[in-house]
Design a protein around this motif. Structure first.
Motif, mmCIF file in Angstrom:
data_model
loop_
_atom_site.group_PDB
_atom_site.id
_atom_site.type_symbol
_atom_site.label_atom_id
_atom_site.label_comp_id
_atom_site.label_asym_id
_atom_site.label_seq_id
_atom_site.Cartn_x
_atom_site.Cartn_y
_atom_site.Cartn_z
ATOM 1 N N SER A 95 -22.483 -0.932 111.130
ATOM 2 C CA SER A 95 -21.019 -0.182 111.118
ATOM 3 C C SER A 95 -20.709 -0.488 109.473
ATOM 4 O O SER A 95 -20.832 -1.383 109.047
ATOM 5 C CB SER A 95 -20.153 -0.788 112.069
ATOM 6 N N SER A 96 -20.273 0.703 108.937
ATOM 7 C CA SER A 96 -19.871 0.725 107.490
ATOM 8 C C SER A 96 -18.980 -0.245 107.087
ATOM 9 O O SER A 96 -18.688 -0.727 105.693
ATOM 10 C CB SER A 96 -19.543 2.049 107.203
ATOM 11 N N ASN A 97 -18.236 -0.866 107.982
ATOM 12 C CA ASN A 97 -17.129 -1.933 107.594
ATOM 13 C C ASN A 97 -16.012 -1.555 106.485
ATOM 14 O O ASN A 97 -16.131 -2.153 105.438
ATOM 15 C CB ASN A 97 -17.823 -3.227 107.210
ATOM 16 N N LEU A 98 -15.773 -0.147 106.516
ATOM 17 C CA LEU A 98 -15.007 0.330 105.502
ATOM 18 C C LEU A 98 -13.398 -0.221 105.743
ATOM 19 O O LEU A 98 -13.021 -0.450 107.226
ATOM 20 C CB LEU A 98 -14.725 1.985 105.393
ATOM 21 N N ILE A 99 -12.632 -0.416 104.901
ATOM 22 C CA ILE A 99 -11.405 -0.877 105.188
ATOM 23 C C ILE A 99 -10.295 0.401 105.454
ATOM 24 O O ILE A 99 -10.226 1.489 104.715
ATOM 25 C CB ILE A 99 -10.754 -1.494 103.928
ATOM 26 N N PRO A 100 -9.745 0.283 106.860
ATOM 27 C CA PRO A 100 -9.077 1.481 107.114
ATOM 28 C C PRO A 100 -8.071 2.097 106.366
ATOM 29 O O PRO A 100 -7.910 3.371 106.347
ATOM 30 C CB PRO A 100 -8.512 1.018 108.880
ATOM 31 N N TYR A 101 -7.406 1.224 105.708
ATOM 32 C CA TYR A 101 -6.179 1.896 104.913
ATOM 33 C C TYR A 101 -6.611 2.243 103.345
ATOM 34 O O TYR A 101 -5.570 2.262 102.691
ATOM 35 C CB TYR A 101 -4.991 0.702 104.983
ATOM 36 N N TYR A 144 -9.510 8.786 103.934
ATOM 37 C CA TYR A 144 -9.289 7.569 104.446
ATOM 38 C C TYR A 144 -10.610 7.580 105.464
ATOM 39 O O TYR A 144 -10.953 8.680 106.235
ATOM 40 C CB TYR A 144 -8.030 7.344 105.149
ATOM 41 N N PRO A 145 -11.029 6.549 106.099
ATOM 42 C CA PRO A 145 -12.371 6.327 106.830
ATOM 43 C C PRO A 145 -12.305 7.176 108.065
ATOM 44 O O PRO A 145 -13.187 7.698 108.587
ATOM 45 C CB PRO A 145 -12.582 4.717 107.015
ATOM 46 N N ALA A 146 -10.901 6.927 108.572
ATOM 47 C CA ALA A 146 -10.711 7.890 110.074
ATOM 48 C C ALA A 146 -11.169 9.278 109.975
ATOM 49 O O ALA A 146 -11.486 10.094 110.642
ATOM 50 C CB ALA A 146 -9.575 7.526 110.594
#
Ligand SMILES: Nc1ncnc2c1ncn2[C@@H]1O[C@H](COP(=O)(O)OP(=O)(O)O)[C@@H](O)[C@H]1O
Ligand SMILES: [Mg+2]
Length: 231
Positions: A95-101, A144-146
């Motif tokens: 899972s890409s483990n991006l920072i949501p904010y 953003y990642p979302a």
């Protein structure tokens, strides 16, 4: 020239509560050169993640020699290992483990902010944009990642792994959460980046369809690493 990654007779054992030893990696030796895309295949529990963790200086072997970019890890302290990880190793996870904010661009720049000379320069911004554009993400810089698709998120993770210009990139099942088309895009990018940047990329995968992109393939069974000769 030194190899990008070299393991010589590396063994990792874990002790179980009942004093039994699990041999997660059994006397593994391998030399991976700059510009090679290497696949590691093997069933669950065979030692793939242990191999990647040891190669990326996240885990010390029980015995054997590990060299990253020609540097022997054995005598490095924990702080030196952590510096080496920042400098020389990029990680890409399932899972890409991006920072949501954080926006796409800032997913890369934060790496610079966390490093010792933590100031982001205009050059850093240009460099981050260049990598993101090569990965087809120019239109996503402010998202953003979302708001990104699964394939886009994994491409951001690749860009992030490239941003500190590491010697080796270690990818643990980077396509596992993607459909075939998206997985192919991601592996094609990994292939392109290995060739254009001359990095060594080691990818653990369960997906045999991705193997045709790889220069070399290894299998792990019960901790034993074997090169599969193709062609
Ligand atoms: N921290 C740990 N403590 C004890 N055993 C572990 C630990 N990490 C992994 N193992 C064991 O080592 C073996 C290899 O695990 P792993 O490298 O995660 O395999 P894979 O990634 O191929 O699924 C497995 O038997 C696993 O249960
Ligand atoms: Mg694993």
């Amino acid at each position: 020239m030194e190899a990008a990654l070299e393991l010589i007779n590396v063994t990792k054992t874990y002790s179980e509560a009942n004093n039994e030893q699990i041999i997660a990696l059994n006397n593994a030796s391998v030399t991976i050169n700059y510009g090679e895309l290497v696949a590691i295949v093997g069933p669950s529990g065979s030692g793939k993640s242990t191999f990647l963790s040891i190669s990326g200086a996240l885990l010390r072997p029980t015995c054997g020699t590990v060299k990253v970019g020609g540097i022997d890890l054995e005598n490095l302290g924990d702080n030196q290992l952590s510096d080496l990880r920042l400098d020389k190793v990029g990680f890409i996870l399932q899972s890409s483990n991006l920072i949501p904010y954080l926006t796409t661009l800032n997913q890369l720049l934060i790496i610079k902010q966390m490093s010792k000379c933590g100031k982001v320069t205009n050059n850093d911004i240009q460099y981050a944009k260049k990598i993101l554009s090569e990965l087809g993400l120019s239109a996503q810089l402010k998202k953003y990642p979302a708001k990104l698709s699964g394939g886009q998120k994994q491409r951001v993770a690749i860009a992030r792994a490239l941003f500190n210009n590491p010697d080796i990139i270690l990818a643990d099942e980077p396509t596992a959460s993607l459909d075939f088309e998206k997985a192919t895009e991601v592996v094609e990018q990994l292939k392109k980046q290995t060739q254009s940047t001359k990095k060594a990329i080691v990818m653990v995968t369960h997906d045999e369809r991705m193997l045709s992109y790889c220069d070399r393939i290894f299998s792990i069974t019960d901790g034993t690493l074997t090169e599969i000769t193709t062609s």
